[in-house]
Enzyme design. Sequence first.
Site, mmCIF file in Angstrom:
data_model
loop_
_atom_site.group_PDB
_atom_site.id
_atom_site.type_symbol
_atom_site.label_atom_id
_atom_site.label_comp_id
_atom_site.label_asym_id
_atom_site.label_seq_id
_atom_site.Cartn_x
_atom_site.Cartn_y
_atom_site.Cartn_z
ATOM 1 N N GLU A 265 0.874 -1.184 0.000
ATOM 2 C CA GLU A 265 0.000 0.000 0.000
ATOM 3 C C GLU A 265 0.904 1.225 0.000
ATOM 4 O O GLU A 265 2.062 1.135 0.365
ATOM 5 C CB GLU A 265 -0.824 0.083 1.306
ATOM 6 C CG GLU A 265 -1.677 -1.095 1.620
ATOM 7 C CD GLU A 265 -2.004 -1.144 3.127
ATOM 8 O OE1 GLU A 265 -1.533 -0.265 3.876
ATOM 9 O OE2 GLU A 265 -2.706 -2.081 3.517
ATOM 10 N N LYS A 267 2.415 4.441 1.673
ATOM 11 C CA LYS A 267 2.596 4.902 3.049
ATOM 12 C C LYS A 267 2.264 6.385 3.077
ATOM 13 O O LYS A 267 2.986 7.205 2.513
ATOM 14 C CB LYS A 267 4.036 4.652 3.510
ATOM 15 C CG LYS A 267 4.285 5.094 4.945
ATOM 16 C CD LYS A 267 5.611 4.598 5.443
ATOM 17 C CE LYS A 267 5.926 5.047 6.862
ATOM 18 N NZ LYS A 267 4.896 5.745 7.607
ATOM 19 N N ARG A 272 -1.332 8.286 12.174
ATOM 20 C CA ARG A 272 -2.020 7.008 12.348
ATOM 21 C C ARG A 272 -3.242 7.240 13.227
ATOM 22 O O ARG A 272 -3.140 7.909 14.270
ATOM 23 C CB ARG A 272 -1.068 6.026 13.027
ATOM 24 C CG ARG A 272 -1.598 4.617 13.170
ATOM 25 C CD ARG A 272 -1.421 3.857 11.881
ATOM 26 N NE ARG A 272 -1.797 2.461 12.004
ATOM 27 C CZ ARG A 272 -0.937 1.477 12.253
ATOM 28 N NH1 ARG A 272 0.322 1.739 12.455
ATOM 29 N NH2 ARG A 272 -1.364 0.223 12.304
ATOM 30 N N ARG A 292 -2.050 6.589 17.735
ATOM 31 C CA ARG A 292 -1.484 5.234 17.755
ATOM 32 C C ARG A 292 -1.023 4.813 19.143
ATOM 33 O O ARG A 292 -0.791 3.646 19.395
ATOM 34 C CB ARG A 292 -0.332 5.125 16.765
ATOM 35 C CG ARG A 292 0.909 5.855 17.204
ATOM 36 C CD ARG A 292 2.018 5.510 16.262
ATOM 37 N NE ARG A 292 3.299 5.747 16.897
ATOM 38 C CZ ARG A 292 4.438 5.309 16.432
ATOM 39 N NH1 ARG A 292 4.457 4.594 15.341
ATOM 40 N NH2 ARG A 292 5.549 5.557 17.054
ATOM 41 N N LYS A 447 7.966 -1.106 6.484
ATOM 42 C CA LYS A 447 7.790 0.185 5.797
ATOM 43 C C LYS A 447 9.035 0.408 4.949
ATOM 44 O O LYS A 447 10.161 0.166 5.397
ATOM 45 C CB LYS A 447 7.579 1.324 6.788
ATOM 46 C CG LYS A 447 8.643 1.490 7.843
ATOM 47 C CD LYS A 447 8.244 2.605 8.803
ATOM 48 C CE LYS A 447 9.122 2.584 10.044
ATOM 49 N NZ LYS A 447 8.592 3.379 11.136
#
Lengths: 603, 354
Positions: A265, A267, A272, A292, A447
């Site tokens: 996906e 980033k 978050r 988060r 990531k």
Amino acid sequence: MNRFAALLDRLAYEPRRNGKIRLIADYFRHTPDPERGWALAALTGALSFRNAKPGLIRQLIGERTDPVLFALSYDYVGDLSETVALMWPAPPLASLPPSPNPLPHGERALDVEQPAPSPPRGEGWGEGDGAAAQRARDLPLSAIVHAFTHMGRAEMPATLAALLDRLDETGRWALLKLITGGLRIGVSARLAKTAVAALGEHAPDAIELVWPGLAPPYEELFAWAEGRGPKPETEDPAPFRPVMLSHPLEEADVDKLDPAAFRAEWKWDGIRVQAARAAGPDGRHVTRLYSRTGEDISGAFPDLAEALAFDGVVDGELLILREGRVQSFNVLQQRLNRKTVSAKLMLEFPAHIRAYDVLVAAGEDLREQPFEARRARLEALISAHPTEGRLDLSPLVPFPSWDDLAAARADPAAHGAGADAEAVEGVMLKRADSAYLPGRPKGPWWKWKRDPHSVDAVLMYAQRGHGKRSSYYSDYTFGVWTEAGELVPVGKAYFGFTDAELIEIDRFVRRHTVNRFGPVREVVHTPTEGLVVEVAFEGLARSTRHRSGLAMRFPRIARLRWDKPPLEADRLETLEKMIGDESHAPRRPTAVLGKQRSPAGEM
Amino acid sequence: MRPEELLHTTPQGLYSPAGDFFIDPTRPVARALITHGHSDHARAGHGSVLATQQTLDIMAIRYGEAFAGTVQAADYGARIEVNGGGVTFHPAGHILGSAQIALEWRGCTIVASGDYKPGADPTALPFAPVPCHVFISEATFGLPVFRHPAPAIEIAKLMESLALFPERAHLVGAYALGKAQRVMALLRAAGHDRPILLHGAMEKLTDYYRTQGIDLGETRPARDASPAERAGAVVLCPPGALADVWSRRFPDPVTAFASGWMRIRARARQNGVELPLILSDHADWDELQVAIRATGCEELWVTHGQEDALVHWATQEGLRARPLHMVGYGEEEGEAAAPDAPAPDAPAAPEVAP
């Protein structure tokens, strides 16, 4: 409080994660309820003390000490809270009763008169016997929390002074740091919870799972952790679920991974967010937005919270969308760190969730299911709840090979991100078969950020590290050349090198020291002699605090350039160009590259 | 007579024209009176030296038997006639053999106290206040932020850490003369009965303390210890060795440092210390005041350390007080905790890594 303060004192010096966990667990083991629960609250940031201003602290010490001695002491120590903690006048020695708590001065060989309770000099020496007797008993943390929760502004000076009278040096330091918000001991909430887990057989993740909905002093949590009580249940219909985090992907890791096992996906460069919505006992729906770290940020985003219509828990990125286009992080910042928000601000900066996971749908916990199954449920949930365009799906990025994904990461605009490409800071890789696990498990999620920036700089100073590195010079200050032909420091790095490289640099530092300042060594750095290091970093910002006028974000040593003479290292103008140059700053149109930290959390 | 005729400062240190001798001179002189064996006070190469027997012994261990032309031992409390005046050595409580030196000439008494501490110490005779007209004091910890905790509290920190991390060696940086032996004695008093491992620089002096009747328990050279003996052991070393290649033989040690400087967090952090132990052989702020008052002096001269604050306090107490601005003292013990280490012009890490 003195015991908790002693723990904070030890934690402040302990560099090792495992050392910190052992210290905290040991404290929990030997401290009764509810004291340890308040300590856990303080460590996890669940306590908010009413902030005391430095002005008040100065006023209190000014009333009690000689101004000349205070000025000399403050100048020497360099930290207001610490100076005050150490200087705060203690009760006269003679009037202290024997007590189980050790007092600052034990037996003395000198058989002479101690300072009298009422000395000729007026300030700072006298304290009643009552206060001295009180001081001999420890002050519970709960009493401090209670005092700070229930007092009015006018009572603050007297209350604080009375508390300081009853604590020892370390206790006063800890209290002043707690109430001025300056306690920096390197303990995260996760670490404190891991220490709770260490009391018994439960895994840290199990503590995370029951944590939401618990409140200080956590007696039921300790009972469960120690195997003495049942698992605590939350009564909150929409509690926070601990989020799953990723590890950064190194180029070297890529070849070991099978592209077919992963989904990718974009980033997104937002914050978050976890959106939880469920019906309470009265049948009405409760909606909450969490950062988060589990902080409830719903109050700052009522426009978004009210628009949500699903029943479940969605994980995604909070973004500002205007006319369907994702705005930059700088724009999003206008809405961060606010407790409330005006109608104008909501209109100007409409908040949006770009969803990439679902943890709960219609009461069913999906976290054990594989990513692909959750993805299907997420797509169904979003298409069933249009939500006035406030919620959409983060698209998957198809890639047959790692090279294809690298190309997409390098140029998101041409690979499906279109007009939103500027808000893409890389790609996320998620194993198709991965369950949703709290914390940062290694392997399922990666990531893969866009390439960092790098410069060649010259090593100028080195400082010894901590723990296993305490005999190695492992913290490096490096500089680049100015137009005048001088080296100016531009950053500090303490990782990025291998163990073998550390030994090489350490040897270089020891053999090429030209100056010593305490634990810091200055190493040779002339145009012809010195060590050039390639420094990778995530961003640059202008800074008035540094002589170079620049501050680097997340710098690390990428390579040692033994081959390169210092003269060929980069120049300050190169860095200045990077700030001004749009091609290096696609995600930050203003002067700032890299993300600012915010209490709402970062990615 | 004016006190300055009895004693005044010179580039070599305190000089007595009346007696024609120096006290703790920083360069070789014909006649020297030495307060104690630390190298910033006791240097080799003087013509003749007058000091306590223990100080003479310590100088011989450190510099060799021929450290001075002639030596004479001074007993505590015994007046020695010098050029028509009197010199008397009194216990200073600083380290083994340490002394204050009282000079008396024509009704004027000056006490040069050297380094001293009134607090209890099982390895040194206790400080004894001496009535005088002029008291000469150091001011190493002459600021109200320095109030040393009871030594037992600090040793308890070390004992707790040993219990919590039984697999890790605990490296304790301590000055080789005085502090190291005091730490050993305190550990024994706290019930620590394992062999204590010593850095090579401490072996001879520790053996000497034993000959003076001070029980320090079993010690062993650290270099001979097996990995099993090193685990969970207390290892004493000079502060400089903590960061030296020497310390690499101990995997994952706990780094402690026993010094009065450890009261200040920035000092402890600058030295990479993980377990600061606030243990000092110098008087703290309260003890300086108590000691000065106990002498009943009219005048206070301050040699080295935080002179400004102590002079300010003494003036407010109604004493005549002045700093002597003496250089060359406080260096040996301060070496690893350099009190005024300037930070280089280097930017701090601008942000925490994500």
